[in-house]
Design a protein around this motif. Sequence first.
Motif, short mmCIF file in Angstrom:
data_model
loop_
_atom_site.label_atom_id
_atom_site.label_comp_id
_atom_site.label_asym_id
_atom_site.label_seq_id
_atom_site.Cartn_x
_atom_site.Cartn_y
_atom_site.Cartn_z
N HIS A 52 0.84 -1.20 0.00
CA HIS A 52 0.00 0.00 0.00
C HIS A 52 0.87 1.24 0.00
N TYR A 53 0.50 2.20 -0.84
CA TYR A 53 1.24 3.46 -0.90
C TYR A 53 0.20 4.54 -1.19
N PRO A 54 0.38 5.76 -0.66
CA PRO A 54 -0.68 6.77 -0.85
C PRO A 54 -0.79 7.30 -2.28
N VAL A 55 0.21 7.03 -3.09
CA VAL A 55 0.12 7.38 -4.51
C VAL A 55 0.43 6.10 -5.27
N PHE A 56 -0.45 5.72 -6.16
CA PHE A 56 -0.14 4.55 -6.98
C PHE A 56 -0.77 4.77 -8.36
N HIS A 57 -0.69 3.78 -9.21
CA HIS A 57 -1.13 3.96 -10.59
C HIS A 57 -2.19 2.94 -10.95
N GLN A 58 -3.19 3.41 -11.66
CA GLN A 58 -4.24 2.50 -12.12
C GLN A 58 -4.39 2.63 -13.63
N MET A 59 -4.90 1.57 -14.23
CA MET A 59 -5.34 1.66 -15.63
C MET A 59 -6.80 1.22 -15.68
N GLU A 60 -7.61 2.15 -16.19
CA GLU A 60 -9.04 1.88 -16.34
C GLU A 60 -9.26 1.37 -17.76
N GLY A 61 -10.14 0.41 -17.91
CA GLY A 61 -10.52 -0.04 -19.25
C GLY A 61 -12.03 -0.06 -19.32
N VAL A 62 -12.57 0.42 -20.46
CA VAL A 62 -14.03 0.38 -20.65
C VAL A 62 -14.31 -0.11 -22.07
N ARG A 63 -15.29 -1.02 -22.18
CA ARG A 63 -15.72 -1.47 -23.50
C ARG A 63 -17.24 -1.46 -23.55
N THR A 78 -25.98 -8.84 -19.93
CA THR A 78 -25.10 -8.76 -18.76
C THR A 78 -24.17 -9.97 -18.68
N SER A 79 -24.74 -11.16 -18.86
CA SER A 79 -23.89 -12.36 -18.81
C SER A 79 -22.86 -12.33 -19.93
N TYR A 80 -23.29 -11.83 -21.10
CA TYR A 80 -22.38 -11.76 -22.23
C TYR A 80 -21.19 -10.84 -21.90
N ALA A 81 -21.51 -9.65 -21.33
CA ALA A 81 -20.44 -8.69 -21.00
C ALA A 81 -19.53 -9.26 -19.91
N ALA A 82 -20.13 -9.89 -18.90
CA ALA A 82 -19.32 -10.45 -17.80
C ALA A 82 -18.37 -11.53 -18.32
N ALA A 83 -18.88 -12.38 -19.21
CA ALA A 83 -18.03 -13.45 -19.74
C ALA A 83 -16.91 -12.86 -20.60
N ASP A 84 -17.25 -11.85 -21.40
CA ASP A 84 -16.24 -11.21 -22.25
C ASP A 84 -15.15 -10.53 -21.40
N LEU A 85 -15.59 -9.88 -20.32
CA LEU A 85 -14.66 -9.19 -19.41
C LEU A 85 -13.66 -10.17 -18.80
N LYS A 86 -14.18 -11.29 -18.28
CA LYS A 86 -13.28 -12.26 -17.65
C LYS A 86 -12.32 -12.85 -18.67
N ASN A 120 -27.30 -0.25 -24.74
CA ASN A 120 -25.97 -0.85 -24.71
C ASN A 120 -25.71 -1.55 -23.38
N VAL A 121 -24.62 -2.28 -23.37
CA VAL A 121 -24.11 -2.84 -22.13
C VAL A 121 -22.60 -2.62 -22.20
N ALA A 122 -21.96 -2.53 -21.04
CA ALA A 122 -20.51 -2.26 -21.06
C ALA A 122 -19.83 -2.98 -19.90
N TRP A 123 -18.54 -3.20 -20.05
CA TRP A 123 -17.75 -3.63 -18.90
C TRP A 123 -16.69 -2.59 -18.59
N ALA A 124 -16.17 -2.66 -17.36
CA ALA A 124 -15.09 -1.74 -16.96
C ALA A 124 -14.17 -2.47 -16.00
N PHE A 125 -12.90 -2.06 -16.01
CA PHE A 125 -11.97 -2.60 -15.01
C PHE A 125 -11.03 -1.50 -14.53
N GLY A 126 -10.43 -1.71 -13.36
CA GLY A 126 -9.39 -0.82 -12.84
C GLY A 126 -8.23 -1.68 -12.36
N LEU A 127 -7.10 -1.60 -13.06
CA LEU A 127 -5.93 -2.41 -12.69
C LEU A 127 -5.06 -1.65 -11.70
#
Length: 426
Positions: free
Chosen positions: A191-202, A217-225, A287-294
């Motif tokens: 853990h550090y008070p400043v770190f880096h993320q990458m967001e992805g949206v489709r 929803t199931s389609y987007a969840a399966a595609d995301l994983k 539409n439907v979308a997925w998102a992630f934050g790495l």
Amino acid sequence: MAMAVTTLFPKISPLVHKTCFRNFIASVSFATFAPAVSADKPRHKWRQPVVSLVEIGGVKIDKNDVVRDDPTNNVPDTIFSKLGMQLHRRDKHPIGILKNAIYSYFDNNYQNKFDKFDDLCPIVSVKQNFDDVLVPADHVSRSYNDTYYIDSQTILRCHTSAHQAELLRKGHTHFLVTGDVYRRDSIDATHYPVFHQMEGVRVFEPNDWEGSGMDSTSYAAADLKKCLEGLACHLFGAVEMRWVDTYFPFTNPSFELEIYFQEKWLEVLGCGVTEQEILKRSGKVNNVAWAFGLGLERLAMVLFEIPDIRLFWSADERFTSQFSSGQLGVKFKSFSKYPPCYKDMSFWINDSFTENNLCEVVRGIAGDLVEEVQLIDNFTNKKGMTSHCYRIAYRSMERSLTDDEINDFQWRVREQVETKLKVVLR
Ligand code: FA5
Ligand code: MG
């Protein structure tokens, strides 16, 4: 008392369902590379000097506008000094190398369809960071204890999701946003008070899922994983990992991915199927979308075998010279392990005491020389007074610390917890 808070958006379900997937086929070879020799002279300075003006994405930011002596402001100098460092834009830094490797994965698998942003200003509005992604008004992540406020309406973004809504409104349907994010948090190796993320949206169109035999929803969840498992495979080859069901205000269903690292499960990303309300507000009703934050540091720690998150900020040539642009297979070699020094401190807490405030005091004094702050004892006496005992580990990754130096840190920590946190030392 919450111990190390590992996530901005805590799980709400006590019944955490865990699914494992293991044994990825090895697709990346981990060749070792000789460390590149840097032309710079060896540098052993620990802290970056605090410059008073930084430029990010063409915007000039003055220190006096970010760090102010005002009750609506809780940004310390140490945090301002990280603004504009943009480790993710340095091609020879592990965070930059990782960003580029993730870019390659998306370019190769999605024919360059993902728009990329890595220079969006980390100073955002409360609306962008929280309201636009449906974070409830009373959510803990909005508190001054968890987030750095510049004033009551302006903060240092605490996640790259702060840019989701705006980019969707501008019409982007496939995008990646990389940036530095800021959180008041506990202190330890991950853990550090400043770190880096990458967001992805489709974003998907009806004809993407129609004919799949699945609901949207199931389609987007399966595609995301599938997308994230493919990314993990691209980066790591074989590594032990598992999906964990979780909660985020902006996705449903929501998941986290954990990787087995240093004998523990390490959470490396959060993701899910975007709440319909977010799409609707950007004019997308069919539409439907997925998102992630790495979490880029966490992924880079696994990838390069970097044992402590503070190392990412090291300017020591023995760290920086080990990495080169485009080289993913490098394993970090510790230059030497210097001994830690432990100091314990007990005090009676008050109602406003929080561990994040304590961590901020310790970091303000010892900077990156503090390795861990850990609650080791906690009890309430018959009068209802609660005592906490914290163990502070001081350790430099670059040199041996002297007794005098550590005693001086500890003395100042004791003084400041009394004056700033108003606790009573025992
Ligand atoms: C989020 O920040 C969500 N915005 C992620 C998301 C995006 C979910 C889009 C759904 C859709 P979280 O607070 O769990 O979630 O942080 C994401 C990742 O950042 C974590 O998995 C972890 O890898 C990393 N992370 C969190 N806190 C820290 C920290 N203090 N230091 C280093 N990495 C951290
Ligand atoms: Mg989390």
